[in-house]
Design a protein around this motif. Structure first.
Motif, PDB file in Angstrom:
ATOM      1  N   LYS A 704       0.842  -1.210   0.000  1.00 20.08           N
ATOM      2  CA  LYS A 704       0.000   0.000   0.000  1.00 20.08           C
ATOM      3  C   LYS A 704       0.873   1.254   0.000  1.00 20.08           C
ATOM      4  O   LYS A 704       0.581   2.219  -0.712  1.00 20.08           O
ATOM      5  CB  LYS A 704      -0.939  -0.011   1.214  1.00 20.08           C
ATOM      6  CG  LYS A 704      -2.058  -1.034   1.095  1.00 20.08           C
ATOM      7  CD  LYS A 704      -3.185  -0.778   2.098  1.00 20.08           C
ATOM      8  CE  LYS A 704      -2.736  -0.951   3.523  1.00 20.08           C
ATOM      9  NZ  LYS A 704      -3.861  -0.758   4.477  1.00 20.08           N
ATOM     10  N   VAL A 707       2.460   1.736  -3.507  1.00 16.21           N
ATOM     11  CA  VAL A 707       1.464   2.183  -4.485  1.00 16.21           C
ATOM     12  C   VAL A 707       1.110   3.656  -4.254  1.00 16.21           C
ATOM     13  O   VAL A 707       1.036   4.465  -5.198  1.00 16.21           O
ATOM     14  CB  VAL A 707       0.204   1.296  -4.432  1.00 16.21           C
ATOM     15  CG1 VAL A 707      -0.915   1.878  -5.285  1.00 16.21           C
ATOM     16  CG2 VAL A 707       0.539  -0.130  -4.863  1.00 16.21           C
ATOM     17  N   LYS A 708       0.913   4.018  -2.984  1.00 13.20           N
ATOM     18  CA  LYS A 708       0.544   5.391  -2.665  1.00 13.20           C
ATOM     19  C   LYS A 708       1.683   6.357  -3.005  1.00 13.20           C
ATOM     20  O   LYS A 708       1.459   7.419  -3.593  1.00 13.20           O
ATOM     21  CB  LYS A 708       0.184   5.519  -1.184  1.00 13.20           C
ATOM     22  CG  LYS A 708      -1.138   4.842  -0.825  1.00 13.20           C
ATOM     23  CD  LYS A 708      -1.390   4.958   0.679  1.00 13.20           C
ATOM     24  CE  LYS A 708      -2.714   4.267   1.047  1.00 13.20           C
ATOM     25  NZ  LYS A 708      -2.955   4.342   2.515  1.00 13.20           N
ATOM     26  N   THR A 710       4.114   5.922  -5.136  1.00 11.35           N
ATOM     27  CA  THR A 710       4.386   5.978  -6.563  1.00 11.35           C
ATOM     28  C   THR A 710       3.345   6.828  -7.299  1.00 11.35           C
ATOM     29  O   THR A 710       3.662   7.537  -8.257  1.00 11.35           O
ATOM     30  CB  THR A 710       4.422   4.552  -7.149  1.00 11.35           C
ATOM     31  OG1 THR A 710       5.407   3.795  -6.479  1.00 11.35           O
ATOM     32  CG2 THR A 710       4.744   4.588  -8.642  1.00 11.35           C
ATOM     33  N   THR A 711       2.103   6.772  -6.854  1.00  2.49           N
ATOM     34  CA  THR A 711       1.015   7.441  -7.595  1.00  2.49           C
ATOM     35  C   THR A 711       0.602   8.767  -6.978  1.00  2.49           C
ATOM     36  O   THR A 711      -0.328   9.431  -7.463  1.00  2.49           O
ATOM     37  CB  THR A 711      -0.209   6.507  -7.637  1.00  2.49           C
ATOM     38  OG1 THR A 711      -0.643   6.229  -6.305  1.00  2.49           O
ATOM     39  CG2 THR A 711       0.123   5.217  -8.350  1.00  2.49           C
ATOM     40  N   THR A 718      -6.272   5.142  -6.713  1.00  2.00           N
ATOM     41  CA  THR A 718      -5.965   3.794  -6.185  1.00  2.00           C
ATOM     42  C   THR A 718      -6.908   3.447  -5.055  1.00  2.00           C
ATOM     43  O   THR A 718      -7.298   4.311  -4.256  1.00  2.00           O
ATOM     44  CB  THR A 718      -4.518   3.730  -5.667  1.00  2.00           C
ATOM     45  OG1 THR A 718      -4.349   4.698  -4.622  1.00  2.00           O
ATOM     46  CG2 THR A 718      -3.528   3.997  -6.799  1.00  2.00           C
ATOM     47  N   GLY A 741       3.234  -7.067  -6.960  1.00  2.00           N
ATOM     48  CA  GLY A 741       2.384  -5.870  -6.903  1.00  2.00           C
ATOM     49  C   GLY A 741       3.063  -4.671  -7.543  1.00  2.00           C
ATOM     50  O   GLY A 741       2.431  -3.900  -8.289  1.00  2.00           O
ATOM     51  N   GLN A 742       4.385  -4.511  -7.273  1.00  2.00           N
ATOM     52  CA  GLN A 742       5.131  -3.419  -7.879  1.00  2.00           C
ATOM     53  C   GLN A 742       5.141  -3.538  -9.401  1.00  2.00           C
ATOM     54  O   GLN A 742       4.972  -2.557 -10.129  1.00  2.00           O
ATOM     55  CB  GLN A 742       6.574  -3.428  -7.360  1.00  2.00           C
ATOM     56  CG  GLN A 742       6.742  -2.878  -5.943  1.00  2.00           C
ATOM     57  CD  GLN A 742       8.191  -2.910  -5.531  1.00  2.00           C
ATOM     58  OE1 GLN A 742       8.728  -3.981  -5.264  1.00  2.00           O
ATOM     59  NE2 GLN A 742       8.816  -1.733  -5.504  1.00  2.00           N
ATOM     60  N   LEU A 745       1.813  -2.568 -10.979  1.00  2.00           N
ATOM     61  CA  LEU A 745       1.628  -1.129 -10.941  1.00  2.00           C
ATOM     62  C   LEU A 745       2.496  -0.431 -11.997  1.00  2.00           C
ATOM     63  O   LEU A 745       2.039   0.456 -12.731  1.00  2.00           O
ATOM     64  CB  LEU A 745       1.946  -0.594  -9.542  1.00  2.00           C
ATOM     65  CG  LEU A 745       1.907   0.930  -9.388  1.00  2.00           C
ATOM     66  CD1 LEU A 745       0.490   1.474  -9.675  1.00  2.00           C
ATOM     67  CD2 LEU A 745       2.353   1.333  -7.979  1.00  2.00           C
ATOM     68  N   THR A 759      -6.327  -2.724  -5.712  1.00  2.00           N
ATOM     69  CA  THR A 759      -5.509  -3.766  -5.075  1.00  2.00           C
ATOM     70  C   THR A 759      -6.394  -4.470  -4.048  1.00  2.00           C
ATOM     71  O   THR A 759      -6.898  -3.825  -3.114  1.00  2.00           O
ATOM     72  CB  THR A 759      -4.274  -3.167  -4.390  1.00  2.00           C
ATOM     73  OG1 THR A 759      -3.520  -2.424  -5.350  1.00  2.00           O
ATOM     74  CG2 THR A 759      -3.415  -4.262  -3.789  1.00  2.00           C
ATOM     75  N   LEU A 772      -4.857  -7.644  -8.686  1.00  5.04           N
ATOM     76  CA  LEU A 772      -4.374  -6.330  -9.087  1.00  5.04           C
ATOM     77  C   LEU A 772      -5.072  -5.976 -10.404  1.00  5.04           C
ATOM     78  O   LEU A 772      -4.895  -6.675 -11.408  1.00  5.04           O
ATOM     79  CB  LEU A 772      -2.857  -6.346  -9.256  1.00  5.04           C
ATOM     80  CG  LEU A 772      -2.073  -6.813  -8.008  1.00  5.04           C
ATOM     81  CD1 LEU A 772      -0.649  -7.191  -8.385  1.00  5.04           C
ATOM     82  CD2 LEU A 772      -2.056  -5.718  -6.955  1.00  5.04           C
ATOM     83  N   ASP A 774      -6.431  -2.846 -13.286  1.00  4.22           N
ATOM     84  CA  ASP A 774      -6.447  -1.453 -13.762  1.00  4.22           C
ATOM     85  C   ASP A 774      -7.443  -1.351 -14.917  1.00  4.22           C
ATOM     86  O   ASP A 774      -7.835  -2.373 -15.499  1.00  4.22           O
ATOM     87  CB  ASP A 774      -5.052  -1.019 -14.209  1.00  4.22           C
ATOM     88  CG  ASP A 774      -4.591  -1.707 -15.470  1.00  4.22           C
ATOM     89  OD1 ASP A 774      -5.083  -1.354 -16.558  1.00  4.22           O
ATOM     90  OD2 ASP A 774      -3.722  -2.633 -15.368  1.00  4.22           O
TER      91      ASP A 774
END
Length: 828
Positions: A704, A707-708, A710-711, A718, A741-742, A745, A759, A772, A774
């Motif tokens: 988490k 992801v947070k 990176t975005t 997300t 997960g990486q 993303l 996610t 995962l 999108d």
């Protein structure tokens, strides 16, 4: 007066009459004539009856009138007794008294026996008047005597036909009667038996036993025992004696020769001893020599021997013959078996018994030096029986020799069969034990070779040294001159020397070896061609004469002292990849169990070589795997980190273009942080450390955060969802799930331009499921892409024992699903 019973005849007699006056002599004579129980009669010169008393009338069955004047020769006397009566009358006429015996035939045909006495009756002037005869009836006595005589004759007949020796002995131990068997046992003529003391048949030290037995016999009446009987010539015979007391103070002795029984008992005892020797593992030669001695003791005059068939199948080897001359046993070994090779050689050739009663004349002995040698050593007869295995193969022969011409009887033939059977049992038991020991040797060799292989592998030596050590082990266990490993180069069909071991020298290589000088010359060797074709071991027992050895190889091996060799093919997947050559100097023929051991050791050596190669392959695979790991980590950290940096820099560029400096600074700050994180992850990847993101919690929280971060500041929305309770997961799982997960993303940011990224982590009692998703451009799953990221995902999921599912299509986004079951194997 009362009537009285005649004591002789048991009849009542009339009352006694008064006796005439003594002075009346004529009256008294008449009275006696009338009352006498003997027959009284008077005969004239020619035997006519002048008068006869009442007793005579009574016995004859005729009347008085019939008898008076009748001639006694014609009327009463048996013809056979006429001569006796005439001689009696002649003597009486000469004035002589005469006693005699004669017989009458009565009127009813009965025979009456008499003891008679006759005297002449003379006148006062001496003139002959008549013959006065008195005859006493002795018929009962004669019948008794006749019965006794017949009984004695029957007894004599019985003892004469008895196979046992029978003696009648008096109280002093003197023989008074003996039969023919008794004379034969004593070794003297039958007429010399009577008067012979029994003590002469006893050993001096056993005379006390004789006296003790006589006393015991007197007390008990019968006695039975065994003793040694001494014959006239000094020979001793074992006998069983039965003594019994008979009338008149005599003893009857029945002696039975038990020599055969004793020999049979000795043979049975010897047979039991042989079986004990066989069962306890006594050496075969010792067992067979003991058998020969037992046979020789059982059958006097026998010279026994046992020969075994040589490995060449053409000669016999002497293993037992304790009483045979040594020169003769050597002669037997020199003569090959055949249809005319004496008794033993012919029996081994035919596989059937050969009986030769006269060596000097039998055509089977028409080998001049063989016959001459036998006769020179005093051998005249030879009976040989082949020893056949349970499969009917000839193992050898058992033979009985004699120093005189002789033919076997039924007992001899039975003895030969028994001895042959015992020889077969001993030989097969010996060979079975050797086979067992060889089998144990094979097993020990295999275990030792395998253990040694593992020990060597554990030390991880250089491959060449390792192979040399394995070949040296084979050479030591098989006592070989040298052991060489050749491998076939299938690209050009040439032989390649892989290793050569002589003792502890593992590096020998002789450039003069034909296969080294010309690697293709092996094709000129018929034995090798056959081995490569059949995949079976090749055995050469005689290099000099084996047609399967090439001329060049033969000369080379002979120069090195090699006389025989084994070739063991090395098989991989059922195909011949080469062979191990095991060379020997002069030695006994290769046994099947030795070839089996060589195969086992060669197999172990090849297995160890393959294990060594596998270990090398595993090492290289480990290096490759580590490289792949680092590549995945670099991809999953640096590449993904750089993607985040690029995203933040692009956002900062957009903010600057719109004069939003504060927002641009924030993007630049995040890009800087992502760059520093990527640098730290690169260092960690080099040292194979745990991802930095996992240092501060579990993978879900770390995922988490990534992801947070990176975005952050981008248009991508997300969302995160956890269903169920997250278990404690292995570190490998956490690292792999985080990297997956990486990667998902990063791929979405780089290629899909999505608006949303979801996610979701679902946990239940059986499995964990990471989704995962999108809503970007999507892609064709089977199309060509930068596949390292997807390949890395698959490798990680396979490593965890899970399942990876990727679904996508153009314009429909992408979905990555990782399913991991909670089982023991996947979580270890």
């Amino acid at each position: 007066m009362f009537a009285t019973k005649n004591p002789s005849h048991g009849r009542l007699t009339p009352p006694a009459e008064p006796c005439p006056a003594a002075e009346d002599g004529e009256s008294a004579a008449k009275y006696l004539f009338k009352l006498s129980h003997d027959v009284i009669l008077c005969l004239d010169r020619i035997g006519n009856i002048l008068c006869i008393n009442q007793r005579g009338v009574q016995l004859s069955g005729y009347s008085d009138s019939e008898l008076r004047g009748a001639n006694v020769f014609e009327f009463l006397l048996l013809p056979e007794d006429g001569q006796v009566a005439r001689e009696m009358l002649a003597d009486v006429l000469e004035g002589k008294a005469r006693e005699y015996q004669l017989r009458w035939r009565t009127k009813d045909g009965a025979i009456v026996h008499f003891d008679g006495a006759s005297v002449p009756r003379l006148s006062d002037s001496g003139e002959f008047l008549s013959t006065l005869c008195t005859l006493r009836d002795v018929t009962e006595r004669k019948c008794a005597e006749e019965k006794l005589r017949k009984s004695e004759e029957k007894y004599r007949d019985l003892i004469e036909i008895s196979p046992d020796a029978i003696y009648v002995v008096d109280a002093q131990g003197i023989c008074v009667l003996g039969n023919r068997a008794g004379a034969e046992l004593a070794g003297i003529p039958q007429d010399e038996l009577v008067g012979t003391p029994v003590t002469e048949t006893y050993l001096p030290e056993e005379l006390d036993l004789f006296r003790e037995r006589i006393e015991k016999l007197k007390a008990e009446g019968t006695l039975r025992f065994e003793r040694r009987f001494v014959r006239k010539n000094g020979d001793m015979v074992p006998v069983e004696v039965s003594l019994s007391a008979i009338r008149g103070g005599f003893f009857q002795a029945i002696l039975r020769d038990i020599s055969e029984r004793k020999r049979g008992e000795a043979l049975l005892t010897g047979e039991k001893r042989l079986f004990e020797m066989i069962a306890t593992g006594v050496a075969l030669k010792e067992i067979l020599n003991a058998l020969c001695l037992i046979i020789e003791e059982f059958r006097s005059g026998t010279l026994a021997s046992v020969l075994l068939l040589n490995a060449d199948g053409l000669h016999l080897n002497s293993v037992a013959g304790p009483s045979l001359p040594k020169g003769w046993t050597q002669q037997m070994e020199n003569l090959p078996i055949g249809p005319c090779a004496g008794s033993c050689g012919t029996a081994a050739y035919r596989g059937s018994p050969v009986i030769v009663s006269d060596i000097a004349t039998d055509p089977l002995w028409d080998v001049p030096e063989h016959r001459a040698s036998a006769l020179e050593h005093g051998l005249r007869a030879s009976w040989s029986n082949p020893v056949l295995s349970s499969e009917g193969k000839v193992l050898g022969t058992f033979c009985m020799y004699y120093r005189e011409t002789r033919s076997p009887n039924s007992q001899d033939l039975e003895l030969i069969e028994l001895a042959t059977h015992l020889v077969r049992v001993a030989i097969e038991r010996d060979r079975a034990e050797k086979a067992l020991r060889a089998s144990e040797q094979v097993a020990r060799g295999q275990v030792e070779a395998l253990t040694y292989s593992l020990d060597v592998l554990a030390t991880a030596p250089a491959p060449d040294k390792f192979i040399g050590q394995m070949l040296s082990t084979i050479g030591r266990l098989l006592k070989a001159q040298s052991v060489i490993l050749w491998l076939l180069d299938e690209s050009n069909d040439s032989l390649v020397l892989r290793a050569w071991a002589e003792g502890t020298n593992f590096t020998k290589a002789d450039p003069e070896h034909p296969f080294i000088k010309n690697p293709l010359s092996w094709k000129d060797d018929p034995g090798l061609q056959e081995m490569f074709f059949s995949g079976a071991p090749s055995v050469c027992e005689d290099i000099e004469h084996d047609p399967h050895v090439s001329a060049a190889l033969r000369e080379y091996l002979k120069a090195g002292g090699t006389r025989k060799f084994l070739r063991i093919p090395t098989l991989v997947g059922g195909r011949v990849k080469g062979f191990i050559g095991i060379r020997h100097e002069a030695r006994p023929p290769y046994r099947a169990e030795e070839i089996e051991l060589a195969q086992a050791l060669a197999h172990q050596a090849m297995l160890a070589i393959q294990l060594n190669e596998f270990a090398e392959q595993s090492r290289q695979a480990a290096v490759l795997e580590e490289r792949n790991r680092m590549a995945r980590d670099i991809h999953d950290t640096l590449a993904q980190g750089f993607t985040g940096v690029i995203v933040q820099l692009e956002a900062a560029e957009d903010a600057i273009a719109c004069c939003r400096r504060k927002e641009a600074n924030e993007h630049l700050q995040r890009a800087s942080e992502l760059a520093r994180q990527s640098l730290n992850e690169a260092r960690r990847s080099v040292h194979a450390l745990r991802p930095q993101a996992l240092q501060r919690g579990n993978f879900w929280e770390a995922l988490k955060r990534i992801v947070k971060n990176t975005t952050a500041g981008t248009a991508l929305h997300t969302t995160f969802e956890l269903r169920g309770r997250l278990r404690e997961l292995p570190l490998v799982w956490q690292e792999n799930l985080l990297h997956i997960g990486q990667e998902a993303l990063t791929n979405a940011l780089k290629y899909a331009r999505p608006r949303n990224f979801e996610t979701r982590l679902i946990c239940n009692s059986k499995e964990l499921r990471l989704e995962l998703r999108d809503d970007g451009d999507g892609f064709k799953v089977k199309g060509g892409h930068d596949g390292f990221g997807l390949a890395g995902m698959r490798e990680r999921v396979e490593q965890m024992g899970g399942k990876l599912t990727i679904t996508s299509a153009r314009g429909k986004g992408a979905k990555v699903v990782v399913t991991l079951p909670y089982n023991h194997e996947s979580m270890t």
